[in-house]
Design a protein around this motif. Structure first.
Motif, PDB file in Angstrom:
ATOM      1  N   VAL A  78      35.873  44.279  52.416  1.00 38.23           N
ATOM      2  CA  VAL A  78      35.901  43.143  51.397  1.00 38.23           C
ATOM      3  C   VAL A  78      36.160  43.966  50.069  1.00 38.23           C
ATOM      4  O   VAL A  78      37.145  43.168  49.223  1.00 38.23           O
ATOM      5  CB  VAL A  78      34.288  42.408  51.344  1.00 38.23           C
ATOM      6  CG1 VAL A  78      34.374  41.445  50.170  1.00 38.23           C
ATOM      7  CG2 VAL A  78      34.243  41.887  52.652  1.00 38.23           C
ATOM      8  N   GLY A  79      35.515  44.824  49.642  1.00 36.74           N
ATOM      9  CA  GLY A  79      35.775  45.609  48.572  1.00 36.74           C
ATOM     10  C   GLY A  79      37.092  46.247  48.478  1.00 36.74           C
ATOM     11  O   GLY A  79      37.739  46.121  47.311  1.00 36.74           O
ATOM     12  N   SER A  80      37.381  46.816  49.354  1.00 34.92           N
ATOM     13  CA  SER A  80      38.598  47.785  49.324  1.00 34.92           C
ATOM     14  C   SER A  80      40.089  46.697  49.192  1.00 34.92           C
ATOM     15  O   SER A  80      41.082  46.828  48.318  1.00 34.92           O
ATOM     16  CB  SER A  80      39.245  48.436  50.606  1.00 34.92           C
ATOM     17  OG  SER A  80      39.120  47.933  51.758  1.00 34.92           O
ATOM     18  N   LEU A  81      39.899  45.537  50.047  1.00 33.10           N
ATOM     19  CA  LEU A  81      41.172  44.660  49.626  1.00 33.10           C
ATOM     20  C   LEU A  81      40.978  43.726  48.496  1.00 33.10           C
ATOM     21  O   LEU A  81      41.869  43.357  47.819  1.00 33.10           O
ATOM     22  CB  LEU A  81      41.030  43.532  50.996  1.00 33.10           C
ATOM     23  CG  LEU A  81      41.280  44.155  52.239  1.00 33.10           C
ATOM     24  CD1 LEU A  81      41.142  42.969  53.556  1.00 33.10           C
ATOM     25  CD2 LEU A  81      42.715  44.731  52.386  1.00 33.10           C
ATOM     26  N   ALA A  82      39.806  43.589  47.932  1.00 34.35           N
ATOM     27  CA  ALA A  82      39.538  42.668  46.621  1.00 34.35           C
ATOM     28  C   ALA A  82      39.989  43.924  45.342  1.00 34.35           C
ATOM     29  O   ALA A  82      40.386  43.337  44.471  1.00 34.35           O
ATOM     30  CB  ALA A  82      38.302  42.236  46.418  1.00 34.35           C
ATOM     31  N   ALA A  83      39.936  45.156  45.567  1.00 32.52           N
ATOM     32  CA  ALA A  83      39.895  46.066  44.595  1.00 32.52           C
ATOM     33  C   ALA A  83      41.412  46.173  44.082  1.00 32.52           C
ATOM     34  O   ALA A  83      41.434  46.182  42.847  1.00 32.52           O
ATOM     35  CB  ALA A  83      39.389  47.427  44.951  1.00 32.52           C
ATOM     36  N   GLY A  84      42.359  45.888  44.987  1.00 33.18           N
ATOM     37  CA  GLY A  84      43.900  46.100  44.453  1.00 33.18           C
ATOM     38  C   GLY A  84      43.970  44.949  43.708  1.00 33.18           C
ATOM     39  O   GLY A  84      44.627  45.296  42.385  1.00 33.18           O
ATOM     40  N   ARG A  85      43.899  43.720  43.946  1.00 33.40           N
ATOM     41  CA  ARG A  85      44.021  42.642  42.862  1.00 33.40           C
ATOM     42  C   ARG A  85      43.119  42.641  41.700  1.00 33.40           C
ATOM     43  O   ARG A  85      43.717  42.512  40.665  1.00 33.40           O
ATOM     44  CB  ARG A  85      43.817  41.057  43.821  1.00 33.40           C
ATOM     45  CG  ARG A  85      43.831  40.129  43.107  1.00 33.40           C
ATOM     46  CD  ARG A  85      45.616  40.058  42.691  1.00 33.40           C
ATOM     47  NE  ARG A  85      45.812  38.977  42.091  1.00 33.40           N
ATOM     48  CZ  ARG A  85      46.270  37.526  42.346  1.00 33.40           C
ATOM     49  NH1 ARG A  85      46.189  37.496  43.755  1.00 33.40           N
ATOM     50  NH2 ARG A  85      46.693  36.750  41.702  1.00 33.40           N
ATOM     51  N   THR A  86      41.747  42.995  41.962  1.00 38.41           N
ATOM     52  CA  THR A  86      41.210  43.154  40.813  1.00 38.41           C
ATOM     53  C   THR A  86      41.514  44.037  39.900  1.00 38.41           C
ATOM     54  O   THR A  86      41.442  43.966  38.519  1.00 38.41           O
ATOM     55  CB  THR A  86      39.590  43.605  41.206  1.00 38.41           C
ATOM     56  OG1 THR A  86      39.207  42.680  42.412  1.00 38.41           O
ATOM     57  CG2 THR A  86      38.458  43.456  40.194  1.00 38.41           C
ATOM     58  N   SER A  87      41.909  45.443  40.260  1.00 36.08           N
ATOM     59  CA  SER A  87      42.323  46.230  39.341  1.00 36.08           C
ATOM     60  C   SER A  87      43.569  45.990  38.795  1.00 36.08           C
ATOM     61  O   SER A  87      43.968  46.349  37.571  1.00 36.08           O
ATOM     62  CB  SER A  87      42.473  47.571  40.172  1.00 36.08           C
ATOM     63  OG  SER A  87      43.536  47.701  41.030  1.00 36.08           O
ATOM     64  N   ASP A  88      44.303  45.233  39.353  1.00 30.81           N
ATOM     65  CA  ASP A  88      45.736  44.768  38.808  1.00 30.81           C
ATOM     66  C   ASP A  88      45.514  43.659  37.845  1.00 30.81           C
ATOM     67  O   ASP A  88      46.117  43.553  36.722  1.00 30.81           O
ATOM     68  CB  ASP A  88      46.612  44.280  39.833  1.00 30.81           C
ATOM     69  CG  ASP A  88      47.546  45.136  40.506  1.00 30.81           C
ATOM     70  OD1 ASP A  88      47.659  46.235  39.877  1.00 30.81           O
ATOM     71  OD2 ASP A  88      48.143  44.767  41.696  1.00 30.81           O
ATOM     72  N   TRP A  89      44.244  42.833  37.856  1.00 29.71           N
ATOM     73  CA  TRP A  89      43.975  41.646  36.939  1.00 29.71           C
ATOM     74  C   TRP A  89      43.166  42.195  35.910  1.00 29.71           C
ATOM     75  O   TRP A  89      43.559  41.905  34.774  1.00 29.71           O
ATOM     76  CB  TRP A  89      43.270  40.747  37.709  1.00 29.71           C
ATOM     77  CG  TRP A  89      42.992  39.484  36.730  1.00 29.71           C
ATOM     78  CD1 TRP A  89      41.979  39.226  36.255  1.00 29.71           C
ATOM     79  CD2 TRP A  89      44.101  38.653  36.669  1.00 29.71           C
ATOM     80  NE1 TRP A  89      42.005  37.966  35.507  1.00 29.71           N
ATOM     81  CE2 TRP A  89      43.266  37.466  35.645  1.00 29.71           C
ATOM     82  CE3 TRP A  89      45.391  38.258  36.761  1.00 29.71           C
ATOM     83  CZ2 TRP A  89      43.901  36.224  35.499  1.00 29.71           C
ATOM     84  CZ3 TRP A  89      45.897  37.139  36.485  1.00 29.71           C
ATOM     85  CH2 TRP A  89      45.216  35.952  35.715  1.00 29.71           C
ATOM     86  N   ILE A  90      42.004  43.000  36.087  1.00 26.17           N
ATOM     87  CA  ILE A  90      41.125  43.353  34.850  1.00 26.17           C
ATOM     88  C   ILE A  90      41.417  44.987  34.376  1.00 26.17           C
ATOM     89  O   ILE A  90      40.758  45.303  33.434  1.00 26.17           O
ATOM     90  CB  ILE A  90      39.802  43.166  35.140  1.00 26.17           C
ATOM     91  CG1 ILE A  90      39.295  44.026  36.344  1.00 26.17           C
ATOM     92  CG2 ILE A  90      39.389  41.507  35.530  1.00 26.17           C
ATOM     93  CD1 ILE A  90      37.915  43.924  36.500  1.00 26.17           C
ATOM     94  N   GLY A 127      28.335  48.251  50.993  1.00 24.02           N
ATOM     95  CA  GLY A 127      29.667  48.296  51.474  1.00 24.02           C
ATOM     96  C   GLY A 127      30.834  47.355  50.502  1.00 24.02           C
ATOM     97  O   GLY A 127      31.932  48.349  50.583  1.00 24.02           O
ATOM     98  N   VAL A 128      30.570  46.885  49.909  1.00 19.00           N
ATOM     99  CA  VAL A 128      31.498  46.250  48.909  1.00 19.00           C
ATOM    100  C   VAL A 128      31.762  47.180  47.942  1.00 19.00           C
ATOM    101  O   VAL A 128      33.098  47.357  47.494  1.00 19.00           O
ATOM    102  CB  VAL A 128      31.343  44.678  48.161  1.00 19.00           C
ATOM    103  CG1 VAL A 128      32.135  44.601  47.347  1.00 19.00           C
ATOM    104  CG2 VAL A 128      31.048  43.761  49.303  1.00 19.00           C
ATOM    105  N   GLY A 129      30.678  47.899  47.295  1.00 22.72           N
ATOM    106  CA  GLY A 129      30.899  48.845  46.323  1.00 22.72           C
ATOM    107  C   GLY A 129      31.619  50.183  46.985  1.00 22.72           C
ATOM    108  O   GLY A 129      32.500  50.746  46.090  1.00 22.72           O
ATOM    109  N   VAL A 130      31.538  50.393  48.100  1.00 21.43           N
ATOM    110  CA  VAL A 130      32.169  51.530  48.847  1.00 21.43           C
ATOM    111  C   VAL A 130      33.656  51.201  48.840  1.00 21.43           C
ATOM    112  O   VAL A 130      34.572  51.946  48.447  1.00 21.43           O
ATOM    113  CB  VAL A 130      31.737  51.633  50.245  1.00 21.43           C
ATOM    114  CG1 VAL A 130      32.457  52.659  50.982  1.00 21.43           C
ATOM    115  CG2 VAL A 130      30.303  52.419  50.199  1.00 21.43           C
TER     116      VAL A 130
END
Length: 522
Positions: A78-90, A127-130
């Motif tokens: 959940v975290g690794s897949l969300a991190a790509g979009r999150t880091s491109d956004w914020i 796990g999301v944080g990982v």
């Protein structure tokens, strides 16, 4: 250089004849960005000792233990897949702050959990944080680092993961003497302290210059590059490469305070359209890059490293170290060895290159796994208490395995994955690599107890040795050397024309860039 590279006419990447001094500002940024990884390593390894006491306190089974230990890796998807979009956004920096906050919440929930069900909730949050930390730290560090030190600095997340693993083992040993109902809780609660300070430290870091250029903030990117490059000329060259990769023409944004409004017909400055270009309609170079990333992450975990990290007390007990004190003490030696040998990769990545270290690492893993499996197989055939020499061989083989992993497969999987993707695809490409890594880690750790009960410990490690051997073959034939290449240049190694991104427009057969720009000064 591989035969395939030679046949493609690709020149070997060479390190500079004289290495410039290490940029201290880039070093500080890399250290701060990578410190989130301490929490990642701690959260994974602390389970190795905590499980011994949780099993007694909560009256849970081995199956529940292996699910609890390994599920954090599945949750991290959940975290690794969300991190790509999150880091491109914020942005990369605020994504790291978010990861620290998630770690803090996860540690509190696990440490205060009154039941197995609440523990699972805590493992989900952690796990999301990982997932966030695994993806964002290498990407940020690669984008900030000068080319001369990129291998060194991008290996820092793995250095800090191993430091966290060691601290988890130390925590196990330090608190194992407490009452059973307190020991495992204190082990988890200690992990809630560092995220507070790490989040504050990250706020003092600059944003990634490549992300700034993607947002049109050329002036801000120029100032960051001036601080993180080896010379003013390199700063300007890096900025020109980034602008070219995005599609910003020469001369636009040349003043210090320039802000460029970037409008793409297919967008992409906040991550839109990236999944299409990665999965649905990738160019041949992007397809090869994606296979290289996913394959490397697959073999890193499928060779069994997390089984050793999580279950080494059980392995040592099987080898003859029956007391908790002795098995946890030997496990601390595993953490120390893993952390020590990561420094070999850290200091040789930019001197020797990625390929030689990867191949040496995988070869050492195969030999040590076969040795460990053979020793455990022999122990099964001798009376209990008469296998002391074989116990020593088993411990030495475990130490050799983690040392071999740490000099190559451990850090370089993350370094390599963060280097090879084109800029616009980098965050979410690395997120896919992280997802593969976590899927395999979860599969391995959640099946290890069941696996060794079915085919014995020796059989399990023979299986891992076969996978590691297949990984060696994959790396030898499929991974070109990236040492000395700029991030904007690595696509050429996989068959790209000029190292710049190909952007596909809807409704067109040809590949072309489609960026409309309006420059404005503020």
């Amino acid at each position: 250089m591989s035969k395939q590279e030679a046949s493609d006419g690709i020149p070997a990447a060479e390190a500079p004849a004289k290495r410039p001094p290490l940029n201290k500002y880039a070093l500080a940024c890399a250290i701060l960005a990578s410190m989130n990884s301490i929490l990642l390593g701690y959260d994974v390894s602390v389970m190795s000792g905590a499980q011994l006491f949780m099993k007694q306190d909560l009256k849970i089974s081995d199956t529940q233990i292996e699910v609890l230990a390994g599920i954090i890796n599945i949750y991290s998807l959940v975290g690794s897949l969300a991190a790509g979009r999150t880091s491109d956004w914020i942005g990369r920096r605020y994504t790291m702050v978010l990861a620290a906050a998630i770690f803090f919440a996860g540690a509190l929930i696990m440490g205060l959990a009154p039941s197995y069900a609440v523990l699972m909730v805590g493992r989900f949050v952690a796990g999301v944080g990982v997932g966030y930390a695994l993806m964002i730290a290498p990407v940020y560090t690669a984008e900030v680092s000068p080319t001369s030190a990129r291998g060194l600095l991008t290996s820092f997340p793995e250095v800090f993961i191993n430091t966290g693993v060691l601290l988890g083992y130390v925590s196990n040993y330090a608190f194992h003497g407490l009452p059973v109902h307190l020991s495992w809780r204190v082990m988890f609660l200690v992990g809630a302290v560092p995220p507070v300070f790490l989040a504050l430290g990250v706020l003092a870091m600059p944003e990634s210059p490549r992300w700034l250029v993607m947002q049109g903030r050329i002036g801000d990117a120029r100032r960051v590059l001036a601080k993180t490059s080896d010379s003013p000329a390199e700063a300007e060259a890096r900025l020109a490469d980034i602008k070219s990769a995005i599609g910003i023409p020469e001369g636009v944004g040349d003043n210090d305070d320039d802000v460029v409004i970037v409008t793409r017909k297919n967008k992409g400055t906040h991550g839109e359209g990236v999944w299409r270009d990665l999965l649905l309609r990738p160019t041949p170079p992007v397809r090869r890059i994606l296979i290289a990333c996913l394959g490397l992450q697959f073999f890193q975990q499928a060779s069994g490293i997390d089984s050793v990290v999580l279950y080494s007390p059980r392995v040592f007990q099987k080898a003859g170290l029956q007391s908790d004190n002795n098995s946890l003490g030997a496990t601390m030696a595993v953490g120390a060895c893993k952390t020590l040998f990561i420094l070999v990769a850290t200091f040789f990545l930019d001197r020797v290159g990625r390929r030689p270290l990867l191949l040496t690492s995988a070869g050492g893993m195969v030999v040590s796994l076969v040795t460990l499996a053979s020793a455990l197989h022999a122990i099964d055939r001798v009376p209990e208490g008469h296998a002391t020499p074989l116990a020593g061989v088993s411990i030495a083989a475990v130490l050799a395995f983690v040392a071999s992993f740490s000099i190559g497969m451990g850090p370089i999987a993350w370094v390599y994955s963060s280097e090879i993707f084109p800029l616009r695809l980098r965050a979410q490409g690395c997120a896919m690599g992280t997802a593969m890594n976590r899927i395999m880690s979860g599969t391995i750790t959640m099946s290890f107890i069941s696996l060794y009960k079915a085919i014995t410990l020796a059989g399990s490690f023979y299986l891992y040795s076969g996978i590691a051997a297949a990984g060696w073959v994959f790396m030898f034939f499929f991974l070109p050397e990236t040492r000395g290449r700029s991030l904007e240049d690595t696509e050429q190694l996989f068959g790209g024309g000029d190292g710049q991104e190909d952007v596909r427009e809807d409704g067109h057969d040809a590949q072309k860039k489609s960026t409309e720009l309006t420059g404005s000064q503020q």
